[in-house]
Motif scaffolding. Structure first.
Motif, PDB file in Angstrom:
ATOM      1  N   VAL A 164       0.749  -1.276   0.010  1.00 26.58           N
ATOM      2  CA  VAL A 164      -0.169  -0.090   0.025  1.00 26.58           C
ATOM      3  C   VAL A 164       0.896   1.251   0.099  1.00 26.58           C
ATOM      4  N   GLY A 165       2.022   1.140   0.863  1.00 27.12           N
ATOM      5  CA  GLY A 165       2.736   2.378   0.963  1.00 27.12           C
ATOM      6  C   GLY A 165       2.384   3.263   2.142  1.00 27.12           C
ATOM      7  N   VAL A 166       2.999   4.212   2.666  1.00 27.89           N
ATOM      8  CA  VAL A 166       2.683   5.312   3.592  1.00 27.89           C
ATOM      9  C   VAL A 166       2.906   6.409   3.359  1.00 27.89           C
ATOM     10  N   ASP A 167       1.933   7.420   3.817  1.00 27.14           N
ATOM     11  CA  ASP A 167       2.138   8.760   3.681  1.00 27.14           C
ATOM     12  C   ASP A 167       3.063   8.957   4.728  1.00 27.14           C
ATOM     13  N   ILE A 168       4.496   9.608   4.670  1.00 25.86           N
ATOM     14  CA  ILE A 168       5.109   9.751   5.635  1.00 25.86           C
ATOM     15  C   ILE A 168       4.940  10.985   6.843  1.00 25.86           C
ATOM     16  N   ASN A 169       3.813  11.877   6.319  1.00 25.64           N
ATOM     17  CA  ASN A 169       3.676  12.946   7.035  1.00 25.64           C
ATOM     18  C   ASN A 169       2.376  12.697   8.078  1.00 25.64           C
ATOM     19  N   THR A 170       1.716  11.698   7.630  1.00 31.45           N
ATOM     20  CA  THR A 170       0.608  11.518   8.592  1.00 31.45           C
ATOM     21  C   THR A 170       0.795   9.883   9.115  1.00 31.45           C
ATOM     22  N   ALA A 171       1.531   8.942   8.772  1.00 33.70           N
ATOM     23  CA  ALA A 171       1.603   7.409   9.369  1.00 33.70           C
ATOM     24  C   ALA A 171       1.990   7.682  10.686  1.00 33.70           C
ATOM     25  N   SER A 172       1.457   6.751  11.563  1.00 32.99           N
ATOM     26  CA  SER A 172       1.938   6.348  12.984  1.00 32.99           C
ATOM     27  C   SER A 172       3.236   5.882  13.026  1.00 32.99           C
ATOM     28  N   ALA A 173       3.895   5.820  14.215  1.00 30.08           N
ATOM     29  CA  ALA A 173       5.093   4.773  14.406  1.00 30.08           C
ATOM     30  C   ALA A 173       4.696   3.579  13.997  1.00 30.08           C
ATOM     31  N   SER A 174       3.596   3.020  14.380  1.00 33.55           N
ATOM     32  CA  SER A 174       2.992   1.708  14.529  1.00 33.55           C
ATOM     33  C   SER A 174       2.975   1.228  12.898  1.00 33.55           C
ATOM     34  N   LEU A 175       2.725   2.061  12.174  1.00 33.55           N
ATOM     35  CA  LEU A 175       2.413   1.902  10.672  1.00 33.55           C
ATOM     36  C   LEU A 175       3.967   1.891  10.259  1.00 33.55           C
ATOM     37  N   LEU A 176       4.757   2.931  10.489  1.00 33.84           N
ATOM     38  CA  LEU A 176       6.115   3.062   9.953  1.00 33.84           C
ATOM     39  C   LEU A 176       6.982   1.792  10.196  1.00 33.84           C
ATOM     40  N   GLU A 177       6.870   1.230  11.539  1.00 31.07           N
ATOM     41  CA  GLU A 177       7.843   0.339  11.864  1.00 31.07           C
ATOM     42  C   GLU A 177       7.928  -0.938  10.892  1.00 31.07           C
ATOM     43  N   TYR A 178       6.508  -1.029  10.203  1.00 27.74           N
ATOM     44  CA  TYR A 178       6.568  -2.074   9.226  1.00 27.74           C
ATOM     45  C   TYR A 178       6.804  -1.843   7.727  1.00 27.74           C
ATOM     46  N   VAL A 179       7.311  -0.581   7.564  1.00 21.89           N
ATOM     47  CA  VAL A 179       8.024  -0.197   6.216  1.00 21.89           C
ATOM     48  C   VAL A 179       9.378  -0.980   6.025  1.00 21.89           C
ATOM     49  N   SER A 180       9.564  -1.334   4.848  1.00 25.25           N
ATOM     50  CA  SER A 180      10.871  -2.007   4.822  1.00 25.25           C
ATOM     51  C   SER A 180      12.113  -1.181   5.122  1.00 25.25           C
ATOM     52  N   GLY A 181      12.972  -1.855   5.717  1.00 29.36           N
ATOM     53  CA  GLY A 181      14.148  -1.323   6.418  1.00 29.36           C
ATOM     54  C   GLY A 181      14.098  -0.324   7.742  1.00 29.36           C
ATOM     55  N   ILE A 182      12.693  -0.344   8.186  1.00 30.91           N
ATOM     56  CA  ILE A 182      12.601   0.598   9.268  1.00 30.91           C
ATOM     57  C   ILE A 182      12.196  -0.419  10.270  1.00 30.91           C
ATOM     58  N   ASN A 183      12.690  -0.049  11.661  1.00 31.71           N
ATOM     59  CA  ASN A 183      12.507  -0.755  12.802  1.00 31.71           C
ATOM     60  C   ASN A 183      11.724   0.248  14.155  1.00 31.71           C
ATOM     61  N   LYS A 184      11.430  -0.448  15.096  1.00 32.84           N
ATOM     62  CA  LYS A 184      10.667   0.585  15.836  1.00 32.84           C
ATOM     63  C   LYS A 184      11.353   1.713  16.252  1.00 32.84           C
ATOM     64  N   THR A 185      12.775   1.783  16.565  1.00 39.61           N
ATOM     65  CA  THR A 185      13.501   2.933  16.869  1.00 39.61           C
ATOM     66  C   THR A 185      13.373   4.102  16.014  1.00 39.61           C
ATOM     67  N   ILE A 186      13.689   3.545  14.657  1.00 37.30           N
ATOM     68  CA  ILE A 186      13.805   4.667  13.381  1.00 37.30           C
ATOM     69  C   ILE A 186      12.428   5.061  13.315  1.00 37.30           C
ATOM     70  N   ALA A 187      11.193   4.261  13.450  1.00 36.49           N
ATOM     71  CA  ALA A 187       9.748   4.698  13.393  1.00 36.49           C
ATOM     72  C   ALA A 187       9.506   6.114  14.238  1.00 36.49           C
ATOM     73  N   LYS A 188      10.022   5.699  15.418  1.00 35.55           N
ATOM     74  CA  LYS A 188       9.846   6.743  16.576  1.00 35.55           C
ATOM     75  C   LYS A 188      10.634   7.921  15.993  1.00 35.55           C
TER      76      LYS A 188
END
Length: 714
Positions: free
Chosen positions: A482-506
């Motif tokens: 689906v892809g994520v909108d980087i300006n509205t996505a929550s950390a919970s959604l961002l951490e599932y993006v390829s290459g991104i972990n919990k710390t980077i999402a936050k």
């Protein structure tokens, strides 16, 4: 073992594809990134094959590591022969390696080791050779020793038999045969511990089925029934065939002095040392296969649930139903922001229906609510009745939808929900989640541990690590599709993006809060701990609407921006035409795709992906999925009659059928045998998926047991 050849054969792909994929995985590339942006390299392997590939690669590498450990251990004991080494190196499973290692594995003290300490190995060898012309009792006299505790001829023969019994039990060839014949000819048998006890396991109170035919869901049900102390389970093996096989292997000469002793030893070896271990192996294998099948079904169901289309641009009233504590309501605007929360008491014991209707109607008027999202939990039926009555009484055009609220309570009590809604109680958080999960199921459901979403069977009985990894992979694949909108996505959604972990999402969210909106993808490199490798993996899946570069709103990867610009120039377009949706049909304008790909220095597959993206920039694949059924009226179970045809939503798919919501609060079951009149259906997933809208006919209704039988055979 040649891992590359094994993977190529198992997955039916070329060795060049295997080599290229292993290289990418070892370089730290994620599965979604490889599937989307390395098609040329892998020959367009999709994410499903890549997940299997990754799992098998890990298993085969662990197998090779295990072989090395085993070889080193036997080498240190100075017992490694060229023949044994060849057998270990050729083994294709961990079980086969364990069987070969068994005689050399350091053992705790057994009856055989004690007999060896007593010096009875020589007597065991005499019996095994079967060449003595003296009674074994005579031979045994030479081994009597008070010091060593061998006080009688009987003691000596018993000790020698123990040594031989362990030797037979440790022979890899014998164990392989016994395991195979038990699997092929054996039966799994379950009986009730108490036949009078009522339970959901009554089907298995007197149950027998062939080991090699039993369905996975039956195995999981039997295991649970055994764990809950309702069932006793065993495997009935073809004992006579096994004993006969062992006798032909061990008794090589007709010798009246040794034959009977060897026969007794073989029976003891099988019953005492082999049978229970083989039964354990087979039941573990059956369970593992059943779990793999169930995890696979769970994963496919979860994919369908996460990929349900969002209901956009509606103000939604989330309704978390309950009895005593009241129904919690949350009004959520079209962006997911909570505007209001309140508790009403239309259900027992308070039954304040009129008051509840007034509160809900006031909310509808105040916030222009167009949709009510009702959770399907306790008191859902009673709440729906109130909603339907209200919708008939008011002039506003409002629909309602029943939402699977599985996991809402898990989320509402979580640390994440507390951070998101610090001033709300668990009920308010749950109502907000129920509203949001109809607006954007993916964005909301990623906040819940996948296995708590409840679209599987027996998920709590499975290998939790494997289940967690598989479902995590499913969520990762869905988010990146689906892809994520980087300006509205929550950390919970961002951490599932390829290459991104919990710390980077936050860190991404923190950067956004401090610096304001991202205006281009390159700014990601300024985020703490997000280096060039993480940027390579994540950039293509991050979307920026209204940013500096229109390409940032698409799934075109920054590494091909130059090529994308050249393509547009070549065809007479500007970057701005992307966001103006002016590139429909652009791929048809390219007459020679091979030449254009060579000119802009990308592969043909990548060229086609870029052109497709130009035609439908940031296309949401969820748009192709069936939309939820919006309701304005309610059916009672008593309203159902045999032969009635209804539309329903598939809520859960399991091995033996699918549960379909037909709007009466009790999901009906379409058994796998009722799914198609035209063809034999091996598995329900071949026909339906979670979220599908299907036509069903009522076959039978049992109001007492709350069971509805449906058919899709029209």
């Amino acid at each position: 073992m040649d891992i590359i050849k094994v993977l190529a054969s198992e997955l039916n792909i070329k060795t060049s594809q295997v080599e290229a994929t292993i290289k990418l995985i070892d370089e730290g590339c994620t599965i979604p990134f490889i599937a989307r942006y390395r098609k040329e390299v892998t020959g367009s392997l999709d994410d499903e094959i890549l997940r299997k590939f990754d799992e098998r690669l890990t298993y085969l590498r662990n197998l090779e590591e295990k072989k090395e450990q085993v070889l080193n251990s036997i080498r240190e004991q100075e017992k490694l022969t060229p023949e044994l080494e060849a057998q270990i190196l050729a083994a294709e499973t961990l079980v086969a390696v364990d069987d070969l290692y068994r005689p050399y594995r350091p053992k705790r003290r057994t009856r055989a080791t004690i007999a060896k300490e007593k010096g009875l190995e020589g007597l065991a060898n005499i019996i095994l050779l079967q060449m003595t012309d003296k009674p074994i009792e005579e031979e045994a006299k030479a081994y009597l020793s008070e010091d060593k505790g061998v006080e009688s001829v009987e003691d000596a023969i018993a000790g020698a038999s123990d040594i031989l019994a362990e030797m037979v039990a440790d022979e890899a060839e014998y164990r392989t045969y016994i395991r195979n014949i038990t699997f092929k000819e054996g039966n799994i048998v379950s009986v009730a511990k108490d036949k009078e006890a009522e339970s959901v396991y009554e089907t298995y109170y007197d149950f027998t089925e062939k080991v090699n035919k039993i369905a996975g869901y039956r195995i999981l049900a039997i295991n649970r029934g055994e764990a809950e102390k309702f069932l006793t389970v065993k495997i009935d093996a073809p004992v006579e065939d096994i004993i006969r096989y062992l006798e032909t292997k061990v008794i090589t000469r007709e010798n009246p002095h040794t034959t009977e002793i060897l026969k007794a030893m073989i029976e003891d070896s099988y019953s005492r040392l082999i049978a229970s271990a083989i039964e354990r192996d087979i039941r573990n294998e059956l369970t593992e296969k059943a779990e793999d099948g169930a995890i696979n079904v769970f994963g496919k169901n979860l994919t369908q649930l996460l990929m349900q289309p969002p209901i956009a641009n509606q103000v939604v009233l989330g309704w978390d139903p309950a009895f005593r504590t009241g129904c919690k309501l949350a009004v959520v605007d079209s962006t997911g922001k909570v505007l209001d929360t309140i508790v009403i008491y239309p259900t027992a014991p308070q039954n304040k229906i009129a008051e509840a209707k007034k509160v809900v109607h006031d909310l509808i008027k105040k916030y222009n609510i167009t949709l009510i999202s009702l959770g399907n939990g306790t008191a859902s039926r009673e709440s729906e009745q109130v909603i339907v009555e209200l919708l008939k009484e008011i002039p506003e055009n409002v629909s309602y939808v029943i939402v699977n609220e599985a996991g809402a309570s898990v989320y509402s009590a979580s640390k994440l929900a507390t951070e998101e809604f610090p001033n709300f109680d668990v009920g308010q958080r749950s109502a907000a989640s129920i509203a949001r999960r109809i607006q954007d199921p993916l964005a909301e459901l990623v906040k819940i541990e996948p296995k708590a979403i409840g679209v599987g069977q027996y998920q709590h009985d499975m290998n939790q690590k494997k289940l967690g990894e598989t479902l995590g992979g499913v969520v990762e694949d869905c988010v990146n599709k689906v892809g994520v909108d980087i300006n509205t996505a929550s950390a919970s959604l961002l951490e599932y993006v390829s290459g991104i972990n919990k710390t980077i999402a936050k860190n991404i969210v923190a950067y956004r809060e401090e610096q304001g909106k991202f205006t281009n993808r390159k700014q990601l490199l300024k985020v703490a701990k997000l280096g060039p490798k993480a940027y390579e993996q994540c950039a293509g899946f991050m979307r920026i609407a209204d940013g500096d570069n229109p390409l940032d709103s698409t799934s075109v990867h920054p590494e091909t921006y130059d090529a994308a610009k050249k393509i547009l120039e070549k065809l007479g377009y500007k970057l701005e035409d992307i966001t103006a949706s002016g590139l429909s049909g652009i791929s048809k304008q390219v007459k020679d795709k091979k030449a254009l790909a060579a000119e802009v220095e990308v592969g043909e597959i990548t060229l086609m992906d870029i052109l497709k993206e130009f035609e439908k920039p940031a296309r949401d694949p969820r748009e192709e999925m069936p939309k939820p059924i919006l309701r304005t009226d309610v059916l009672e179970m008593e309203d159902l009659t045999e032969g009635m045809i209804l539309k329903g939503t598939v809520r859960n798919v399991i091995d033996f059928g699918a549960f379909v919501d037909i709007g009466v609060h009790q999901d009906g079951l379409v058994h796998v045998s009722q799914m198609s009149a035209k063809k034999f259906v091996k598995h329900p997933l071949d026909v339906v998926s979670v979220g599908d809208i299907v036509d069903v006919k009522v076959m039978a209704v049992d109001i007492q047991k709350k069971r509805i039988q449906l058919t899709m055979k029209m």
